[in-house]
Design a protein around this motif. Structure first.
Motif, mmCIF file in Angstrom:
data_model
loop_
_atom_site.group_PDB
_atom_site.id
_atom_site.type_symbol
_atom_site.label_atom_id
_atom_site.label_comp_id
_atom_site.label_asym_id
_atom_site.label_seq_id
_atom_site.Cartn_x
_atom_site.Cartn_y
_atom_site.Cartn_z
ATOM 1 N N UNK A 149 0.842 -1.198 0.000
ATOM 2 C CA UNK A 149 0.000 0.000 0.000
ATOM 3 C C UNK A 149 0.879 1.249 0.000
ATOM 4 N N UNK A 150 0.632 2.143 -0.959
ATOM 5 C CA UNK A 150 1.378 3.394 -1.020
ATOM 6 C C UNK A 150 0.411 4.566 -0.941
ATOM 7 N N UNK A 151 0.947 5.728 -0.638
ATOM 8 C CA UNK A 151 0.119 6.933 -0.547
ATOM 9 C C UNK A 151 0.750 8.025 -1.394
ATOM 10 N N UNK A 152 -0.062 9.017 -1.760
ATOM 11 C CA UNK A 152 0.416 10.150 -2.545
ATOM 12 C C UNK A 152 -0.222 11.421 -2.012
ATOM 13 N N UNK A 153 0.562 12.505 -1.960
ATOM 14 C CA UNK A 153 0.027 13.800 -1.545
ATOM 15 C C UNK A 153 0.670 14.901 -2.377
ATOM 16 N N UNK A 154 -0.016 16.024 -2.457
ATOM 17 C CA UNK A 154 0.519 17.222 -3.098
ATOM 18 C C UNK A 154 0.667 18.282 -2.017
ATOM 19 N N UNK A 155 1.774 19.035 -2.081
ATOM 20 C CA UNK A 155 2.075 19.965 -0.997
ATOM 21 C C UNK A 155 2.641 21.256 -1.553
ATOM 22 N N UNK A 156 2.493 22.346 -0.799
ATOM 23 C CA UNK A 156 3.022 23.639 -1.225
ATOM 24 C C UNK A 156 2.145 24.270 -2.283
ATOM 25 N N UNK A 197 -2.441 5.022 -11.099
ATOM 26 C CA UNK A 197 -2.660 3.964 -12.087
ATOM 27 C C UNK A 197 -1.451 3.034 -12.216
ATOM 28 N N UNK A 198 -0.261 3.561 -12.029
ATOM 29 C CA UNK A 198 0.917 2.684 -12.038
ATOM 30 C C UNK A 198 0.897 1.766 -10.830
ATOM 31 N N UNK A 199 0.528 2.329 -9.672
ATOM 32 C CA UNK A 199 0.436 1.503 -8.471
ATOM 33 C C UNK A 199 -0.575 0.380 -8.635
ATOM 34 N N UNK A 200 -1.761 0.713 -9.122
ATOM 35 C CA UNK A 200 -2.807 -0.292 -9.312
ATOM 36 C C UNK A 200 -2.379 -1.325 -10.350
ATOM 37 N N UNK A 201 -1.725 -0.877 -11.406
ATOM 38 C CA UNK A 201 -1.239 -1.784 -12.452
ATOM 39 C C UNK A 201 -0.336 -2.857 -11.851
ATOM 40 N N UNK A 248 -0.787 -2.736 -6.309
ATOM 41 C CA UNK A 248 -0.705 -2.024 -5.044
ATOM 42 C C UNK A 248 -2.019 -1.313 -4.732
ATOM 43 N N UNK A 249 -2.299 -1.158 -3.464
ATOM 44 C CA UNK A 249 -3.365 -0.256 -3.040
ATOM 45 C C UNK A 249 -2.772 1.149 -3.007
#
Length: 319
Positions: A3-10, A25-29, A32-33
């Motif tokens: 499982x990975x996470x992604x965020x945008x900051x600043x 989409x790369x993670x799901x491919x 990965x969750x």
């Protein structure tokens, strides 16, 4: 890694959504969750996490801004806040994190990496002020937005035979001003990385008038000075009719250019690949057109300078 996470900051930048889409989409491919963290590090501390699906990022590649939202977060700058963020990630079973943002965002990512959370950064900022990469996501779009405005300003400058001072973004980096000045045929460009003399700007204006020039455009990066104050100075010391335009946050919005969409998609997918390979504490970037993973520490300790050959070319072509 499951499982990975992604965020945008600043500050937001056109192309961030394309990067988020590529991460998801790369993670799901790869089985990965993927978890989206809303509002950057602030959302992390407040546990604003949501599962991302293929549909979560449908029809976002062409949108400006960030669908995950972004926010500043003073509490996360403290060791206590960083530890809290790390614990939230572990609590939700996150095995790796992708952070999309600029220098400040990367420094937060580095702290999480030091605590043991595998973290990869993607450079997303319109200022193009991150070293060790060809370009940051959003820069190309911001330049195109500004040049469209400059083209329109030149029309009215010609009609009224006026001098225009145009202030663009770039607190610590003059890349936007430099590229827009060259692409827009500006008479002078003022950037924070190069010393300048308003007397020389005035001499250029006066030389132009002497050879019959009817209008002029001066580009100013916000970090070089206030466009309004510079405009007042030029009007006072030349007697010319001077107008000032501050483009401001218009440069952050709008649909990302094709170049930014391609770059964001490449870096988003590459960031996931790096996490899957066990990498951490690195920035996903392109160098001379090739994908590269750069240690955060190298990014932080490398001085970034604009291409001064472009600066010299602007001055040469504006004689």
């Amino acid at each position: 890694m499951k499982r990975i996470a992604v965020l945008t900051s600043g500050g937001d930048a056109p192309g961030m959504n394309a990067a988020v889409r590529a991460v998801v989409r790369t993670g799901i491919y790869h089985g990965l969750e993927v978890i989206g963290i809303q509002r950057g590090y602030s959302g992390l501390l407040h546990e604003e996490l949501m599962p991302m699906t293929l549909g979560s990022v449908a029809d976002v590649i062409q949108r400006g801004g960030t669908v995950l939202y972004t926010a500043r977060c003073e509490p996360f700058k403290s060791p206590e806040g960083q530890r809290q963020g790390y614990e939230v990630l572990r609590k939700h079973g996150i095995d790796g994190l992708v952070v999309i943002g600029g220098d400040g965002s990367f420094r937060g990512a580095q702290k999480l990496a030091e605590l043991g959370m595998p973290t990869i950064g993607i450079p997303g900022t319109i200022d193009n002020d991150i070293p060790c990469c060809d370009a940051t996501i959003g820069f190309d779009t911001a330049v195109n937005t500004a040049i469209e405005a400059i083209d329109k300003i030149r029309d009215t400058a010609t009609s009224h035979e006026r001098t225009y001072v145009v202030e663009v973004m770039g607190r610590n980096a003059g890349d936007i001003a430099l590229h827009v000045a060259l692409a827009g045929g500006a008479e002078s460009v003022l950037i924070p990385e190069a010393p300048f003399s308003l007397d020389e700007v005035i001499r250029r204006l006066e030389r132009g008038v002497a050879r019959g020039k009817k209008h002029s455009i001066i580009l100013v990066a916000e970090g070089a000075g206030s466009g309004i104050e510079i405009g007042k100075h030029l009007a006072t010391h030349t007697g010319f009719e001077v107008r000032v335009t501050v483009l401001g946050h218009i440069q952050r919005g709008g649909a990302p250019s094709a170049r930014d969409r391609v770059l964001a998609s490449q870096l988003g997918a590459y960031a996931v690949d790096l996490l899957r390979q066990g990498a951490s504490g690195k920035m996903a970037a392109t160098q001379n057109g090739a994908l590269a993973a750069v240690d955060f520490e190298t990014v932080f300790t490398t001085a970034r300078k604009p291409d001064m050959r472009l600066y010299e070319l602007v001055n040469m072509l504006s004689i």
